[in-house]
Design a protein around this motif. Structure first.
Motif, PDB file in Angstrom:
ATOM      1  N   ASP A 681     -34.996  30.645  82.681  1.00 51.96           N
ATOM      2  CA  ASP A 681     -33.660  31.192  82.933  1.00 51.96           C
ATOM      3  C   ASP A 681     -32.809  31.204  81.684  1.00 51.96           C
ATOM      4  N   GLY A 682     -33.379  30.884  80.552  1.00 54.04           N
ATOM      5  CA  GLY A 682     -32.582  31.004  79.337  1.00 54.04           C
ATOM      6  C   GLY A 682     -32.582  29.746  78.517  1.00 54.04           C
ATOM      7  N   LEU A 683     -31.426  29.268  78.207  1.00 52.26           N
ATOM      8  CA  LEU A 683     -31.341  28.251  77.172  1.00 52.26           C
ATOM      9  C   LEU A 683     -31.932  26.904  77.515  1.00 52.26           C
ATOM     10  N   ASN A 684     -31.868  26.487  78.754  1.00 50.84           N
ATOM     11  CA  ASN A 684     -32.342  25.129  78.974  1.00 50.84           C
ATOM     12  C   ASN A 684     -33.855  25.006  78.864  1.00 50.84           C
ATOM     13  N   ASP A 685     -34.539  26.149  78.827  1.00 49.84           N
ATOM     14  CA  ASP A 685     -35.957  26.062  78.508  1.00 49.84           C
ATOM     15  C   ASP A 685     -36.258  26.879  77.251  1.00 49.84           C
ATOM     16  N   ALA A 686     -35.275  26.938  76.381  1.00 44.74           N
ATOM     17  CA  ALA A 686     -35.396  27.759  75.186  1.00 44.74           C
ATOM     18  C   ALA A 686     -36.648  27.424  74.380  1.00 44.74           C
ATOM     19  N   GLY A 687     -36.912  26.141  74.238  1.00 43.88           N
ATOM     20  CA  GLY A 687     -38.076  25.723  73.461  1.00 43.88           C
ATOM     21  C   GLY A 687     -39.350  26.301  74.034  1.00 43.88           C
ATOM     22  N   ALA A 688     -39.499  26.161  75.350  1.00 37.48           N
ATOM     23  CA  ALA A 688     -40.698  26.647  76.008  1.00 37.48           C
ATOM     24  C   ALA A 688     -40.794  28.169  75.910  1.00 37.48           C
ATOM     25  N   LEU A 689     -39.655  28.838  76.026  1.00 45.56           N
ATOM     26  CA  LEU A 689     -39.655  30.305  75.949  1.00 45.56           C
ATOM     27  C   LEU A 689     -40.115  30.756  74.576  1.00 45.56           C
ATOM     28  N   ALA A 690     -39.648  30.046  73.554  1.00 46.09           N
ATOM     29  CA  ALA A 690     -39.997  30.448  72.201  1.00 46.09           C
ATOM     30  C   ALA A 690     -41.454  30.141  71.895  1.00 46.09           C
ATOM     31  N   GLN A 691     -41.936  29.031  72.439  1.00 44.22           N
ATOM     32  CA  GLN A 691     -43.306  28.625  72.153  1.00 44.22           C
ATOM     33  C   GLN A 691     -44.312  29.556  72.827  1.00 44.22           C
ATOM     34  N   SER A 692     -43.987  30.031  74.016  1.00 44.99           N
ATOM     35  CA  SER A 692     -44.942  30.836  74.770  1.00 44.99           C
ATOM     36  C   SER A 692     -45.223  32.149  74.046  1.00 44.99           C
ATOM     37  N   ASN A 693     -46.330  32.783  74.426  1.00 42.14           N
ATOM     38  CA  ASN A 693     -46.670  34.057  73.791  1.00 42.14           C
ATOM     39  C   ASN A 693     -45.655  35.127  74.170  1.00 42.14           C
ATOM     40  N   VAL A 694     -45.268  35.084  75.442  1.00 44.43           N
ATOM     41  CA  VAL A 694     -44.208  35.983  75.882  1.00 44.43           C
ATOM     42  C   VAL A 694     -43.208  35.152  76.663  1.00 44.43           C
ATOM     43  N   GLY A 695     -41.986  35.131  76.224  1.00 48.66           N
ATOM     44  CA  GLY A 695     -40.961  34.390  76.952  1.00 48.66           C
ATOM     45  C   GLY A 695     -39.987  35.356  77.580  1.00 48.66           C
ATOM     46  N   ILE A 696     -39.928  35.338  78.896  1.00 47.85           N
ATOM     47  CA  ILE A 696     -39.015  36.243  79.591  1.00 47.85           C
ATOM     48  C   ILE A 696     -37.918  35.401  80.223  1.00 47.85           C
ATOM     49  N   SER A 697     -36.686  35.772  79.994  1.00 47.89           N
ATOM     50  CA  SER A 697     -35.641  35.025  80.674  1.00 47.89           C
ATOM     51  C   SER A 697     -35.054  35.880  81.783  1.00 47.89           C
ATOM     52  N   ILE A 698     -34.866  35.227  82.909  1.00 44.20           N
ATOM     53  CA  ILE A 698     -34.316  35.910  84.072  1.00 44.20           C
ATOM     54  C   ILE A 698     -32.813  35.771  83.989  1.00 44.20           C
ATOM     55  N   SER A 699     -32.116  36.843  84.164  1.00 43.30           N
ATOM     56  CA  SER A 699     -30.681  36.772  83.986  1.00 43.30           C
ATOM     57  C   SER A 699     -29.956  37.462  85.116  1.00 43.30           C
ATOM     58  N   GLU A 700     -28.989  36.763  85.671  1.00 42.68           N
ATOM     59  CA  GLU A 700     -28.184  37.375  86.728  1.00 42.68           C
ATOM     60  C   GLU A 700     -27.232  38.382  86.098  1.00 42.68           C
ATOM     61  N   ASN A 701     -26.951  38.146  84.843  1.00 41.05           N
ATOM     62  CA  ASN A 701     -26.024  39.010  84.126  1.00 41.05           C
ATOM     63  C   ASN A 701     -26.643  39.298  82.773  1.00 41.05           C
ATOM     64  N   VAL A 704     -25.721  37.983  79.248  1.00 46.44           N
ATOM     65  CA  VAL A 704     -25.903  36.595  78.853  1.00 46.44           C
ATOM     66  C   VAL A 704     -27.386  36.386  78.618  1.00 46.44           C
ATOM     67  N   PHE A 705     -27.766  36.109  77.396  1.00 43.67           N
ATOM     68  CA  PHE A 705     -29.201  35.896  77.232  1.00 43.67           C
ATOM     69  C   PHE A 705     -29.523  34.857  76.185  1.00 43.67           C
ATOM     70  N   SER A 706     -30.748  34.465  76.215  1.00 41.53           N
ATOM     71  CA  SER A 706     -31.203  33.461  75.268  1.00 41.53           C
ATOM     72  C   SER A 706     -31.909  34.151  74.126  1.00 41.53           C
ATOM     73  N   PRO A 707     -31.546  33.838  72.911  1.00 43.02           N
ATOM     74  CA  PRO A 707     -32.186  34.477  71.776  1.00 43.02           C
ATOM     75  C   PRO A 707     -33.631  34.020  71.577  1.00 43.02           C
ATOM     76  N   ALA A 708     -34.010  32.961  72.266  1.00 47.50           N
ATOM     77  CA  ALA A 708     -35.368  32.468  72.072  1.00 47.50           C
ATOM     78  C   ALA A 708     -36.380  33.317  72.808  1.00 47.50           C
ATOM     79  N   CYS A 709     -35.924  34.150  73.718  1.00 49.49           N
ATOM     80  CA  CYS A 709     -36.885  34.833  74.568  1.00 49.49           C
ATOM     81  C   CYS A 709     -37.301  36.167  73.965  1.00 49.49           C
ATOM     82  N   ASP A 710     -38.358  36.716  74.526  1.00 46.47           N
ATOM     83  CA  ASP A 710     -38.848  38.008  74.054  1.00 46.47           C
ATOM     84  C   ASP A 710     -38.346  39.132  74.928  1.00 46.47           C
TER      85      ASP A 710
END
Lengths: 789, 57
Positions: A681-701, A704-710
């Motif tokens: 869902d974004g920043l609180n798993d930012a590390g995991a999102l960045a580490q993964s091959n593809v990091g998708i963040s789900i956003s209600e809006n 608002v997004f996490s820069p760590a995701c793809d």
């Protein structure tokens, strides 16, 4: 007009909250106010361009006080002279023609603004205003009050103005100029009639064509030489090498041709090629730019903080904060630096940094860390360190984020071009060696012809065109990807890891509905009093849900783990808990319920609305066939059973994961050779999102997004995740098919070249033809696959 | 001198003029945003109509 949707913002209106004004319904006061502002100023045309285009204005109290600080304001201005100031503000909400219209009519709302201009693609509005009549802060507040809240962050504050890069358009213009004129001037040569007129002027035409080809060769195509040179130096063979080689060889061969009067040369094909390839590059650039992900972590920092000087409160830039300063942090502001809480107790939400924890209560004198969001009333804090040393920066400068940029993906095109160049050179050398025994001049011609005709322009274009088109299609369906390589990565994914909170559950506070016999206020107060003693998550939620009431002392309180709580209040014996606990039949429906009984009489139940996203089970059932599914959660195991019943067998559920553990888990999977897609869902798993091959963040809006995701997936499209994955696979299939097609063209071309029959006219036909067919092929195919379910 | 030289010189000069115009347009930023001007063009009329309306009211 649909009566159930807000006239201004289009949200569904809750019946009891509906506000009717001027015969239109609004969902809240904010929306109504915006409508009022517009209608007072004769700007209701706003609603004619697009249905419900607006956004609800957010509360801005004190939020923009930092704009009183002149140093900050000056940084935000593009231009400054006595009574003309120009500023460019980034407004994420810009999304339709209504937005453009209202923002370009700002001068009608505020007399100090002389004009404003929107750049739709950059979502920026450039405002020219008179500082004597209106201040930047007033403009920002005005924008905020009409629902167009500008986004001001350290980013704006940091960057010097970036010069717009227009070189590609210049190159394209020059290339087209050369290409068009050379085509016209080459016509006499195409119809090679051996007449006196042509023979007389042949030299003139050829040298003119040569001169016209120079700008295209030297300037327009320069990007390819640079890229080829860089890739050779890096020891990688990319697709630009054969292209640059083809162009250079084509130029040398053609020059020799006309110098020694062997023929007309290939200048027409050369300039045509350069033009088409630049056109492809422009398309690619435009598509990718639209989904720009420029913002980085700093965007989340507040730009200014309120510092307390004795009795005064002053807004200062965040970088000026030093140890020992006293800061004032308002409700829902970010804590910019580590410090010590000086005022009364407050709760701080660290979900931004650490995980999905509930807000943590901090008492006066406790240490508070940067990155937390202040949830209570205004607090004061004493700064312990300056901004750059703080914990948050350390976390964000974690190597995971840095690694991401350097990680080299082998794209499909790269893989092919690794083989392409050697094979091409081999064919050229072999055919040269064969021909040298037959005829030395032909051998030279064949050698160059092979390099010319095999110039892989179609090959180079097919991947960017397909990926660009797919990015656009996905964007329309609300999956926004960082760049094109993400699609290739998505197609390779074999393991999908989901975060729980905010990802497969909705962020919205789940509704609690009472179902049963009527309970009066007194009984409600009993329930609330009893719940107060329990620490079970459901008790806590229900406790918060119930209206405030006079709390009564509880006797004989008892909590039976996994069942419920009981106690006596004012002579009433009350039980709250599972169905079996209060003596009812167990629930048959898949719901989270809390049952109530008073004096052993069953009263009813509180139903906790299912907080899982729509279509979760279907999605997991669908994905379960092709992927390994895992769920990582920062929460406790309370939901294990519910999840197990919802999700297909074999879904691994892991609870109590801290962000570092999530990151480590992804790493662990990758070490096993898995291609992991992380959905969070974004920043609180930012590390995991960045580490993964593809990091998708789900956003209600989406704004608002996490820069760590793809990539960012709009929450409403969550159930379509399977479709997106399938589409990405089909995309790769399309690219492979187009590669085959373009290789076929190359084989045809090579067969002319190797046999020594490559006429300039053949090259002029075959090369653009292959480019055009490939481009239309991939566009058609990707659109076709997009329509598949 | 043959007329062909003259004609081709003129045609190249005309082409160069267009190239110059194009480069100038790019430099002025006309190619930076393709979308907004296309929408903005439609607005002007609407605004005028609206003004008339408010006058009547």
């Amino acid at each position: 007009m649909n009566t159930h949707n807000c006239f201004h913002c289009g949200l569904v209106i809750e019946k009891k909250e509906e506000i009717v004004f001027d015969q239109r319904s609004f969902c809240c006061n904010g929306c109504k106010t915006v409508y009022e502002i517009f209608s007072l100023n004769g700007l209701t045309d706003y609603y004619n361009f697009e249905k419900a285009p607006g956004a609800t204005p957010q509360d801005s109290k004190g939020k923009y006080d930092f704009l009183d600080n002149e140093a900050i304001v000056n940084r935000l201005l593009d231009f400054k002279e006595d009574n003309t100031h120009i500023t460019s503000l980034y407004i994420p909400h810009i999304h339709c023609s209504s937005c453009i219209w209202i923002l370009e009519n700002l001068h009608r709302l505020c007399s100090g603004i002389s004009s404003s201009q929107v750049n739709f693609h950059e979502k920026k509005v450039r405002i020219i205003f008179n500082p004597d009549t209106v201040s930047l802060k007033q403009i920002v507040l005005l924008l905020n009050s009409i629902g167009y809240e500008p986004y001001i962050s350290l980013d704006n504050y940091d960057t010097k103005k970036k010069q717009v890069d227009r070189s590609l358009i210049y190159k394209l213009g020059v290339a087209f100029f050369c290409f068009g004129n050379i085509m016209l001037l080459s016509f006499p040569e195409y119809f090679e009639v051996d007449d006196v007129w042509l023979n007389k002027y042949r030299g003139f035409f050829r040298w003119l064509v040569f001169a016209l080809a120079m700008p295209s060769f030297l300037y327009s195509a320069s990007g390819y030489y640079v890229s080829a040179f860089k890739s050779i130096r890096a020891g990688m063979l990319n697709i630009d090498i054969p292209i640059a080689l083809g162009i250079v060889v084509m130029f040398i061969r053609s020059t020799i041709d006309i110098v020694f009067d062997y023929g007309s040369g290939f200048f027409d094909s050369l300039t045509g090629l350069v033009f088409f390839m630049l056109l492809g590059r422009l398309f690619q650039q435009k598509t990718y730019n639209f989904l720009s992900f420029e913002r980085d972590f700093k965007s989340y920092f507040p730009i200014a903080v309120t510092k307390i000087f004795g009795n005064e409160e002053v807004a200062i830039p965040v970088y000026d904060v030093v140890a020992g300063d006293r800061l004032l942090i308002r409700n829902s502001e970010l804590i910019p630096v580590d410090g010590i809480l000086m005022s009364a107790a407050t709760s701080i939400d660290y979900s931004f940094v650490t995980g999905e924890a509930e807000p943590i209560i901090k008492k006066s004198g406790d240490k508070i860390y940067a990155g937390g969001r202040q949830m209570g009333p205004v607090i004061e804090m004493q700064v312990l360190s300056s901004v750059s040393q703080s914990y948050l920066t350390q976390l964000w400068s974690n190597e995971v984020f840095a690694k991401k940029d350097n990680r080299t993906y082998k794209t499909l095109t790269d893989t092919i071009s690794r083989y392409f160049t050697p094979v091409l050179l081999l064919i050229a050398v072999v055919s040269f060696n064969i021909w040298i025994f037959i005829d030395a001049t032909t051998a030279f011609n064949v050698f160059t012809a092979v390099l010319i005709v095999a110039c892989p322009c179609a090959l180079a274009l097919s991947a960017p065109f397909t990926l660009g088109n797919v990015l656009r299609i996905m964007g329309k369906r609300k999956l926004y990807l960082k760049n094109a390589t993400v699609i290739e990565q998505m197609a390779k994914v074999d393991t999908i890891v989901f975060d729980k909170t905010g990802t497969i559950t909705t962020n919205k506070k789940s509704e609690i509905i009472y179902d049963g016999e009527y309970i009066d206020n007194k009984e409600r107060a009993f329930i609330k009093s009893l719940l107060r003693g329990s620490n079970h998550p459901l008790s806590r939620r229900l406790y918060e849900f119930l209206p405030a009431a006079q709390l009564l002392p509880v006797d004989d309180f008892k909590e039976i783990t996994g069942k419920g709580i009981q106690g006596t209040i004012d002579g009433f014996y009350i039980k709250i808990g599972s169905a079996a606990f209060v003596g009812e039949d167990p629930d048959t429906v898949q719901q989270t319920n809390v049952h109530i009984s008073i004096n052993r009489n069953y009263q009813g139940k509180y139903v906790f609305d299912n907080q899982y996203r729509d279509g979760l089970s279907e999605l997991f059932a669908q994905l379960g066939k092709g992927y390994e599914l895992k769920i990582l959660s920062g929460d406790n195991e309370g939901e294990r059973e519910v999840l197990q019943s919802l999700l297909p067998k074999g879904t691994e559920l892991i609870f109590n994961q801290k962000p570092e553990q999530k990151l480590a888990y992804i790493e662990h999977l990758q070490q096993q050779g898995k291609n992991v897609m992380m959905v969070g869902d974004g920043l609180n798993d930012a590390g995991a999102l960045a580490q993964s091959n593809v990091g998708i963040s789900i956003s209600e809006n989406v704004n608002v997004f996490s820069p760590a995701c793809d990539g960012i997936l709009d929450a409403s499209q969550f159930k379509k995740l399977g479709w997106f994955l399938k589409f990405s696979k089909n995309t790769i299939k399309t690219i492979k098919m187009s590669f085959t097609l373009s290789l076929l063209y190359n084989i045809v071309g090579l067969s002319f070249a190797v046999t020594g029959n490559l006429e300039p006219l053949t090259a002029a036909i075959i090369m653009p033809l292959s480019t055009i067919t490939i481009v239309s092929f991939v566009t058609l195919m990707s659109n076709y696959f997009a329509r598949l379910r | 001198m043959s007329v062909i030289y003259l004609l081709i010189t003129i045609s190249i000069i005309v082409a160069l003029l267009f190239l110059y115009a194009f480069i100038k347009a790019v430099r002025q930023g006309q190619f930076d945003d393709y979308y907004t001007p296309s929408v903005r063009m439609l607005f002007d009329d609407e605004t005028k109509q609206n003004d008339n309306k408010t006058n009547k009211d």
